[in-house]
Design a protein around this motif. Structure first.
Motif, mmCIF file in Angstrom:
data_model
loop_
_atom_site.group_PDB
_atom_site.id
_atom_site.type_symbol
_atom_site.label_atom_id
_atom_site.label_comp_id
_atom_site.label_asym_id
_atom_site.label_seq_id
_atom_site.Cartn_x
_atom_site.Cartn_y
_atom_site.Cartn_z
ATOM 1 N N ALA A 233 -1.281 31.858 -1.299
ATOM 2 C CA ALA A 233 -1.451 32.633 -0.061
ATOM 3 C C ALA A 233 -2.023 31.757 1.048
ATOM 4 C CB ALA A 233 -2.380 33.810 -0.329
ATOM 5 N N GLY A 234 -1.694 32.096 2.278
ATOM 6 C CA GLY A 234 -2.182 31.347 3.430
ATOM 7 C C GLY A 234 -1.285 30.170 3.742
ATOM 8 N N VAL A 235 -1.565 29.532 4.865
ATOM 9 C CA VAL A 235 -0.796 28.367 5.309
ATOM 10 C C VAL A 235 -1.467 27.106 4.764
ATOM 11 C CG1 VAL A 235 -0.004 27.080 7.316
ATOM 12 C CG2 VAL A 235 -0.096 29.573 7.402
ATOM 13 N N PRO A 236 -0.732 26.263 4.037
ATOM 14 C CA PRO A 236 -1.334 25.032 3.513
ATOM 15 C C PRO A 236 -1.694 24.078 4.651
ATOM 16 C CG PRO A 236 0.737 25.528 2.404
ATOM 17 C CD PRO A 236 0.651 26.425 3.592
ATOM 18 N N ALA A 237 -2.884 23.491 4.538
ATOM 19 C CA ALA A 237 -3.345 22.511 5.518
ATOM 20 C C ALA A 237 -4.125 21.432 4.785
ATOM 21 C CB ALA A 237 -4.222 23.176 6.570
ATOM 22 N N GLY A 238 -4.180 20.258 5.381
ATOM 23 C CA GLY A 238 -4.915 19.158 4.776
ATOM 24 C C GLY A 238 -5.706 18.383 5.800
ATOM 25 N N ILE A 239 -6.837 17.888 5.355
ATOM 26 C CA ILE A 239 -7.700 17.039 6.183
ATOM 27 C C ILE A 239 -7.849 15.720 5.446
ATOM 28 C CG2 ILE A 239 -10.000 16.760 7.179
ATOM 29 C CD1 ILE A 239 -10.246 19.855 7.128
ATOM 30 N N MET A 240 -7.569 14.610 6.138
ATOM 31 C CA MET A 240 -7.750 13.282 5.551
ATOM 32 C C MET A 240 -8.950 12.625 6.214
ATOM 33 S SD MET A 240 -5.075 10.080 5.201
ATOM 34 C CE MET A 240 -4.095 10.798 3.879
ATOM 35 N N LEU A 241 -9.794 12.008 5.391
ATOM 36 C CA LEU A 241 -11.012 11.378 5.876
ATOM 37 C C LEU A 241 -11.094 9.950 5.355
ATOM 38 C CD1 LEU A 241 -11.842 14.404 4.412
ATOM 39 C CD2 LEU A 241 -13.645 14.075 6.069
ATOM 40 N N ASP A 242 -11.643 9.083 6.171
ATOM 41 C CA ASP A 242 -11.823 7.684 5.821
ATOM 42 C C ASP A 242 -13.252 7.315 6.207
ATOM 43 O OD1 ASP A 242 -10.336 4.906 5.343
ATOM 44 O OD2 ASP A 242 -11.585 4.670 7.128
ATOM 45 N N ILE A 243 -14.009 6.681 5.304
ATOM 46 C CA ILE A 243 -15.383 6.298 5.629
ATOM 47 C C ILE A 243 -15.341 5.191 6.679
ATOM 48 C CG2 ILE A 243 -17.565 5.345 4.778
ATOM 49 C CD1 ILE A 243 -16.887 6.513 2.032
ATOM 50 N N ASP A 244 -16.024 5.418 7.795
ATOM 51 C CA ASP A 244 -16.076 4.413 8.863
ATOM 52 C C ASP A 244 -16.848 3.180 8.398
ATOM 53 O OD1 ASP A 244 -14.693 6.044 10.657
ATOM 54 O OD2 ASP A 244 -16.526 6.982 11.385
ATOM 55 N N SER A 245 -16.312 2.011 8.698
ATOM 56 C CA SER A 245 -16.962 0.721 8.426
ATOM 57 C C SER A 245 -17.307 0.524 6.952
ATOM 58 C CB SER A 245 -18.231 0.574 9.287
ATOM 59 O OG SER A 245 -17.922 0.721 10.654
ATOM 60 N N PHE A 246 -16.477 1.048 6.077
ATOM 61 C CA PHE A 246 -16.757 0.913 4.642
ATOM 62 C C PHE A 246 -16.767 -0.548 4.210
ATOM 63 C CE2 PHE A 246 -15.382 0.839 0.160
ATOM 64 C CZ PHE A 246 -16.466 1.495 -0.391
ATOM 65 N N LYS A 247 -15.858 -1.349 4.761
ATOM 66 C CA LYS A 247 -15.830 -2.775 4.419
ATOM 67 C C LYS A 247 -17.143 -3.447 4.801
ATOM 68 C CE LYS A 247 -13.012 -6.959 4.949
ATOM 69 N NZ LYS A 247 -14.137 -7.800 4.672
ATOM 70 N N ASN A 248 -17.724 -3.032 5.921
ATOM 71 C CA ASN A 248 -19.009 -3.600 6.336
ATOM 72 C C ASN A 248 -20.121 -3.242 5.354
ATOM 73 O OD1 ASN A 248 -17.754 -4.646 8.576
ATOM 74 N ND2 ASN A 248 -18.492 -3.073 9.976
ATOM 75 N N ILE A 249 -20.079 -2.023 4.785
ATOM 76 C CA ILE A 249 -21.075 -1.631 3.778
ATOM 77 C C ILE A 249 -20.970 -2.560 2.576
ATOM 78 C CG2 ILE A 249 -21.782 0.172 2.150
ATOM 79 C CD1 ILE A 249 -20.851 2.246 4.268
ATOM 80 N N ASN A 250 -19.752 -2.789 2.104
ATOM 81 C CA ASN A 250 -19.542 -3.699 0.968
ATOM 82 C C ASN A 250 -19.974 -5.120 1.294
ATOM 83 O OD1 ASN A 250 -18.562 -2.149 -1.197
ATOM 84 N ND2 ASN A 250 -16.497 -2.149 -0.381
ATOM 85 N N ASP A 251 -19.567 -5.608 2.478
ATOM 86 C CA ASP A 251 -19.868 -6.991 2.855
ATOM 87 C C ASP A 251 -21.363 -7.222 3.079
ATOM 88 O OD1 ASP A 251 -17.170 -7.481 2.716
ATOM 89 O OD2 ASP A 251 -16.863 -7.567 4.887
ATOM 90 N N LYS A 252 -22.024 -6.261 3.707
ATOM 91 C CA LYS A 252 -23.434 -6.435 4.084
ATOM 92 C C LYS A 252 -24.400 -6.105 2.947
ATOM 93 C CE LYS A 252 -26.557 -5.320 7.879
ATOM 94 N NZ LYS A 252 -26.718 -4.589 9.134
ATOM 95 N N PHE A 253 -24.088 -5.065 2.163
ATOM 96 C CA PHE A 253 -25.041 -4.589 1.157
ATOM 97 C C PHE A 253 -24.555 -4.771 -0.282
ATOM 98 C CE2 PHE A 253 -25.531 -1.869 4.966
ATOM 99 C CZ PHE A 253 -26.775 -2.324 5.363
ATOM 100 N N GLY A 254 -23.304 -5.179 -0.469
ATOM 101 C CA GLY A 254 -22.775 -5.418 -1.805
ATOM 102 C C GLY A 254 -21.957 -4.244 -2.325
ATOM 103 N N HIS A 255 -21.227 -4.516 -3.379
ATOM 104 C CA HIS A 255 -20.315 -3.512 -3.930
ATOM 105 C C HIS A 255 -21.035 -2.362 -4.620
ATOM 106 C CE1 HIS A 255 -16.531 -5.401 -2.847
ATOM 107 N NE2 HIS A 255 -17.110 -6.558 -3.120
ATOM 108 N N ILE A 256 -22.248 -2.598 -5.094
ATOM 109 C CA ILE A 256 -23.009 -1.488 -5.685
ATOM 110 C C ILE A 256 -23.337 -0.469 -4.599
ATOM 111 C CG2 ILE A 256 -25.208 -0.849 -6.765
ATOM 112 C CD1 ILE A 256 -25.000 -3.487 -8.347
#
Length: 195
Positions: free
Chosen positions: A59-82
């Motif tokens: 029931a209802g009209v199907p809809a989707g929202i796509m999200l991407d974490i901003d500056s995720f590569k910077n989090i990995n580069d600056k603080f590490g993969h953990i």
């Protein structure tokens, strides 16, 4: 019941029933676990693909929202993969709190997520996006993390008569990248291409 079976028949089927029940429970848990992304705690892309095959049967009209974490590569580069893994887990927590029972959330891949909903008006999508932004702000204010989480967000409404599933996903993706381009041009997130 087992005692009565033993008295009248000389044997009991209780242990057989318990064994079958435990086996079915184990299979069910394993099946469910195969659809959950362990890092984010959200459903995975395999389960998204399964649900998309039946998207117009509800029931209802199907809809989707796509999200991407901003500056995720910077989090990995600056603080590490953990810290990057922690950011994915935190994003899952933010999205679960924001969405609740109003939709189904998936880790699409990497630092991208999708929320599937069935709506009666576009206002419901806008309210969901505001809820996600509010929960991200609350997380950033209340959690002592070395990074902040924000999302680039796009959405699409599935037009049953005109869209394929690929069209639906591509429209969400294009809408999300428009939001990301806007943020880059405003300087609110860095442009990864300028490195």
């Amino acid at each position: 019941g087992s005692l009565l079976q033993f008295i009248f028949y000389g044997y009991s089927f209780m242990w057989l029933g318990v064994a079958i029940g435990l086996t079915l429970l184990f299979v069910n848990v394993q099946n469910e676990a195969s659809y959950v992304d362990m890092l984010s705690g959200l459903f995975n892309r395999q389960y998204l693909n399964k649900l998309l095959l039946h998207i117009n049967n509800t029931a209802g009209v199907p809809a989707g929202i796509m999200l991407d974490i901003d500056s995720f590569k910077n989090i990995n580069d600056k603080f590490g993969h953990i810290a990057g893994d922690d950011a994915i887990a935190a994003a899952g927590k933010i999205l679960r709190t924001a969405v609740g029972e109003k939709g189904t959330i998936f880790r699409y891949g990497g630092d991208e997520f999708i929320i599937l909903m069935h709506i009666n008006s576009q206002k419901e999508i806008e309210e969901m996006i505001e809820s996600v932004k509010t929960q991200a702000t609350l997380f950033n204010e209340s959690e002592d993390r070395p990074y902040k989480i924000s999302f680039s967000i796009g959405y699409s409404i599935y037009e049953i008569k005109h869209d394929s599933i690929d069209d639906f996903l591509k429209k969400m993706d294009a809408s999300m990248y428009e939001d990301k381009k806007r943020k880059i041009s405003e300087g609110t997130i860095p442009d990864r291409r300028r490195r």
